[in-house]
Design a protein around this motif. Structure first.
Motif, PDB file in Angstrom:
ATOM      1  N   THR A 159       0.816  -1.217   0.000  1.00  0.00           N
ATOM      2  CA  THR A 159       0.000   0.000   0.000  1.00  0.00           C
ATOM      3  C   THR A 159       0.847   1.263   0.000  1.00  0.00           C
ATOM      4  O   THR A 159       0.330   2.358  -0.184  1.00  0.00           O
ATOM      5  N   GLY A 160       2.151   1.094   0.236  1.00  0.00           N
ATOM      6  CA  GLY A 160       2.995   2.238   0.530  1.00  0.00           C
ATOM      7  C   GLY A 160       2.869   2.600   2.002  1.00  0.00           C
ATOM      8  O   GLY A 160       1.882   2.264   2.659  1.00  0.00           O
ATOM      9  N   GLY A 161       3.889   3.266   2.515  1.00  0.00           N
ATOM     10  CA  GLY A 161       3.871   3.680   3.910  1.00  0.00           C
ATOM     11  C   GLY A 161       4.371   5.099   4.053  1.00  0.00           C
ATOM     12  O   GLY A 161       5.136   5.593   3.216  1.00  0.00           O
ATOM     13  N   VAL A 162       3.929   5.773   5.109  1.00  0.00           N
ATOM     14  CA  VAL A 162       4.330   7.153   5.332  1.00  0.00           C
ATOM     15  C   VAL A 162       4.608   7.373   6.815  1.00  0.00           C
ATOM     16  O   VAL A 162       3.858   6.914   7.668  1.00  0.00           O
ATOM     17  N   ASP A 163       5.731   8.026   7.104  1.00  0.00           N
ATOM     18  CA  ASP A 163       6.070   8.450   8.454  1.00  0.00           C
ATOM     19  C   ASP A 163       6.119   9.967   8.477  1.00  0.00           C
ATOM     20  O   ASP A 163       6.716  10.591   7.596  1.00  0.00           O
ATOM     21  N   HIS A 164       5.490  10.558   9.497  1.00  0.00           N
ATOM     22  CA  HIS A 164       5.532  12.018   9.598  1.00  0.00           C
ATOM     23  C   HIS A 164       5.620  12.419  11.059  1.00  0.00           C
ATOM     24  O   HIS A 164       5.543  11.595  11.967  1.00  0.00           O
ATOM     25  N   GLY A 165       5.806  13.707  11.273  1.00  0.00           N
ATOM     26  CA  GLY A 165       5.964  14.227  12.617  1.00  0.00           C
ATOM     27  C   GLY A 165       7.221  15.061  12.738  1.00  0.00           C
ATOM     28  O   GLY A 165       7.978  15.231  11.777  1.00  0.00           O
ATOM     29  N   ASP A 166       7.477  15.558  13.963  1.00  0.00           N
ATOM     30  CA  ASP A 166       8.617  16.451  14.176  1.00  0.00           C
ATOM     31  C   ASP A 166       9.732  15.790  14.983  1.00  0.00           C
ATOM     32  O   ASP A 166      10.585  16.465  15.548  1.00  0.00           O
ATOM     33  N   HIS A 167       9.756  14.468  15.000  1.00  0.00           N
ATOM     34  CA  HIS A 167      10.798  13.747  15.737  1.00  0.00           C
ATOM     35  C   HIS A 167      12.013  13.535  14.834  1.00  0.00           C
ATOM     36  O   HIS A 167      11.867  13.166  13.660  1.00  0.00           O
ATOM     37  N   PHE A 209      -1.495  16.351   7.953  1.00  0.00           N
ATOM     38  CA  PHE A 209      -0.043  16.507   8.013  1.00  0.00           C
ATOM     39  C   PHE A 209       0.280  17.966   8.312  1.00  0.00           C
ATOM     40  O   PHE A 209      -0.280  18.865   7.679  1.00  0.00           O
ATOM     41  N   ASP A 210       1.200  18.203   9.248  1.00  0.00           N
ATOM     42  CA  ASP A 210       1.675  19.576   9.480  1.00  0.00           C
ATOM     43  C   ASP A 210       3.192  19.672   9.389  1.00  0.00           C
ATOM     44  O   ASP A 210       3.771  20.725   9.648  1.00  0.00           O
ATOM     45  N   THR A 211       3.835  18.556   9.012  1.00  0.00           N
ATOM     46  CA  THR A 211       5.275  18.539   8.779  1.00  0.00           C
ATOM     47  C   THR A 211       5.525  17.739   7.506  1.00  0.00           C
ATOM     48  O   THR A 211       4.618  17.087   6.965  1.00  0.00           O
ATOM     49  N   ARG A 212       6.759  17.725   7.054  1.00  0.00           N
ATOM     50  CA  ARG A 212       7.101  16.898   5.907  1.00  0.00           C
ATOM     51  C   ARG A 212       6.865  15.425   6.247  1.00  0.00           C
ATOM     52  O   ARG A 212       6.829  15.026   7.414  1.00  0.00           O
ATOM     53  N   GLY A 227       3.050   5.918  10.320  1.00  0.00           N
ATOM     54  CA  GLY A 227       3.760   6.169  11.563  1.00  0.00           C
ATOM     55  C   GLY A 227       3.777   7.661  11.829  1.00  0.00           C
ATOM     56  O   GLY A 227       4.043   8.461  10.927  1.00  0.00           O
ATOM     57  N   HIS A 228       3.450   8.063  13.054  1.00  0.00           N
ATOM     58  CA  HIS A 228       3.418   9.481  13.414  1.00  0.00           C
ATOM     59  C   HIS A 228       4.176   9.635  14.728  1.00  0.00           C
ATOM     60  O   HIS A 228       3.758   9.108  15.759  1.00  0.00           O
ATOM     61  N   ARG A 229       5.294  10.351  14.695  1.00  0.00           N
ATOM     62  CA  ARG A 229       6.143  10.500  15.875  1.00  0.00           C
ATOM     63  C   ARG A 229       6.232  11.972  16.273  1.00  0.00           C
ATOM     64  O   ARG A 229       6.513  12.829  15.436  1.00  0.00           O
ATOM     65  N   PHE A 230       6.012  12.220  17.561  1.00  0.00           N
ATOM     66  CA  PHE A 230       6.092  13.574  18.087  1.00  0.00           C
ATOM     67  C   PHE A 230       7.427  13.785  18.806  1.00  0.00           C
ATOM     68  O   PHE A 230       7.972  12.865  19.414  1.00  0.00           O
ATOM     69  N   ALA A 236       0.470  13.787  25.318  1.00  0.00           N
ATOM     70  CA  ALA A 236      -0.946  13.438  25.167  1.00  0.00           C
ATOM     71  C   ALA A 236      -1.144  12.129  24.434  1.00  0.00           C
ATOM     72  O   ALA A 236      -2.088  11.378  24.733  1.00  0.00           O
ATOM     73  N   PHE A 237      -0.232  11.834  23.489  1.00  0.00           N
ATOM     74  CA  PHE A 237      -0.420  10.669  22.624  1.00  0.00           C
ATOM     75  C   PHE A 237       0.713   9.654  22.760  1.00  0.00           C
ATOM     76  O   PHE A 237       1.026   8.925  21.822  1.00  0.00           O
ATOM     77  N   PHE A 238       1.326   9.609  23.941  1.00  0.00           N
ATOM     78  CA  PHE A 238       2.278   8.551  24.302  1.00  0.00           C
ATOM     79  C   PHE A 238       3.437   8.435  23.317  1.00  0.00           C
ATOM     80  O   PHE A 238       3.911   7.344  23.031  1.00  0.00           O
ATOM     81  N   GLY A 239       3.863   9.558  22.774  1.00  0.00           N
ATOM     82  CA  GLY A 239       5.038   9.585  21.918  1.00  0.00           C
ATOM     83  C   GLY A 239       4.752   9.428  20.445  1.00  0.00           C
ATOM     84  O   GLY A 239       5.462   9.962  19.612  1.00  0.00           O
ATOM     85  N   GLY A 240       3.722   8.690  20.104  1.00  0.00           N
ATOM     86  CA  GLY A 240       3.441   8.495  18.681  1.00  0.00           C
ATOM     87  C   GLY A 240       2.405   7.426  18.424  1.00  0.00           C
ATOM     88  O   GLY A 240       1.890   6.792  19.349  1.00  0.00           O
ATOM     89  N   ILE A 241       2.125   7.230  17.166  1.00  0.00           N
ATOM     90  CA  ILE A 241       0.996   6.422  16.699  1.00  0.00           C
ATOM     91  C   ILE A 241       1.441   5.568  15.522  1.00  0.00           C
ATOM     92  O   ILE A 241       2.324   5.956  14.754  1.00  0.00           O
TER      93      ILE A 241
END
Length: 377
Positions: free
Chosen positions: A93-101, A135-138, A243-246, A255-260
């Motif tokens: 399906t393809g995968g995407v990781d985003h966030g400000d980590h 999305f709010d980051t690359r 994957g979403h990492r803060f 609030a979201f335990f580091g990421g999703i």
């Protein structure tokens, strides 16, 4: 297999545990003409451990060549298993990781070094491609990622093992393992005992209980994880693995335990979960009930970050993680006892390659990378 009074039989290798890893080990051993019996405590298709359900993420997106190499090997073996059993298991399906980590940069560097296709997307490009995600980051896109059907994968591994000559027995709890010498063990069940040169113990959350002092395990933390399937507002088609990492210390990380993590589960919705932060449990005494505060946080994440789902329509899921202090797996051998545990919530994708590693440990004693040893460096 020869039977005698009070003895179930004598084989080359007994595999204890019929989840993904034990089933993969049985397949890899049997295809090398090793006489093997697989003993699973529960009935086929049970939901007590970590290998059930309809979806698991498959990805090559790791920052180091060891995990990338294992994932590549596993991808080839999943396709081979599909052909061998006529079962569809892996969907790209393809995968995407985003966030400000900063970990995202480590991922990109690792993928570049290994020659794995990937590229960065701006928030606008990512939103246009996946409007169900905010999305709010690359965002780092890796096109070769996807999902595995977990239940079908375990069944296919066992079918392939049986086709190659393995004996697979469900509802057969192992009550004890007795080491007789460097090349002999007795594996005891209520229906008799199996004598073998090697035993492969792949029971994950039950490893400490069953092995006791038979192997120098690192500390293992067993948790009850509680992702959920959220109803998709439109089609589940087109959703990537996610994957979403803060950034550490940020309000969102708290609030979201580091990421999703997340992915689509066709027919069930969009699976979303926190990684490895559930309450510690005894695997024999679980309530399978979501912890209220974490479930509320999961719903709030869906409201804020997933416009493509209905945050008020969800079905909670329960599974176990067995986590090591460094989140690396345990794949090692002590005398005649081969151990596979500590998959830390990210092991399923590697299952057929880990089966090969376990077969190597059982047959020749060949060890994988040192990070998977009992004693870590």
């Amino acid at each position: 297999m020869t039977s005698t009074a009070g003895t179930a039989g004598t084989v080359d290798v007994v595999v204890v545990g019929g989840g993904a890893m034990g089933s993969a080990a049985a397949w890899q051993l049997a295809r090398q003409r090793v006489q093997v019996v697989l003993l699973e405590r529960f009935a086929a298709g049970h939901t007590n451990g970590a290998s059930h359900g309809a979806s698991r993420i498959f990805r090559l997106s790791y920052p180091d060549p060891v995990h990338i190499g294992l994932a590549r090997e596993a991808g080839r073996l999943w396709r081979e298993l599909e052909q061998h059993t006529g079962t569809r298991l892996l969907t790209v399906t393809g995968g995407v990781d985003h966030g400000d980590h900063p970990y995202l940069d480590e991922l990109a560097d690792g993928l570049a070094a290994a020659g794995v296709p990937h590229h960065w997307l701006t928030p606008q490009e990512a939103t246009e491609r996946w409007p169900g995600i905010r999305f709010d980051t690359r965002a780092l896109f890796h096109p070769d990622s996807g999902r595995l059907h977990a239940d079908r994968s375990v069944a296919a591994l066992q079918a392939a093992a049986e086709k190659s000559g393995a004996v697979v027995l469900h509802s057969t709890p192992v009550t004890a393992i007795e080491v007789l010498s460097e090349n002999a063990v007795l594996v005891h069940t209520d229906n008799g005992s199996y004598r073998a040169r090697r035993v492969v113990v792949a029971v994950n959350a039950w490893a400490s209980k069953l092995l006791g002092g038979l192997a120098p395990l690192p500390p293992l933390r067993v948790t009850q994880e509680q992702p959920a399937h959220f109803a998709a507002r439109e089609s589940e088609d087109g959703w990537p693995s996610l994957g979403h990492r803060f950034a550490e210390g940020s309000a969102a990380a708290g609030a979201f335990f580091g990421g999703i993590y997340g992915l689509a589960t066709p027919g069930q919705g969009i699976k979303i979960g926190f990684h490895g932060v559930g309450p510690e449990v005894d695997p024999d005494h679980r309530d399978f009930t979501p912890e209220p505060a974490q479930l509320a946080a999961l719903r709030e994440y869906a409201r804020q970050w997933l416009p493509g789902v209905d945050a008020d329509v969800l079905v909670p899921i329960s599974c176990t993680y067995t986590t090591t202090p460094d989140s690396n797996f345990v794949l090692d051998r002590h005398g005649p006892v081969v151990v596979a545990t500590g998959f830390s919530g990210h092991g399923f994708k590697f299952a057929p390659a880990i089966g090969r590693v376990l077969a190597d440990l059982a047959i020749s004693g060949t060890r994988p990378d040192r990070r998977f040893a009992f004693a870590r460096r």
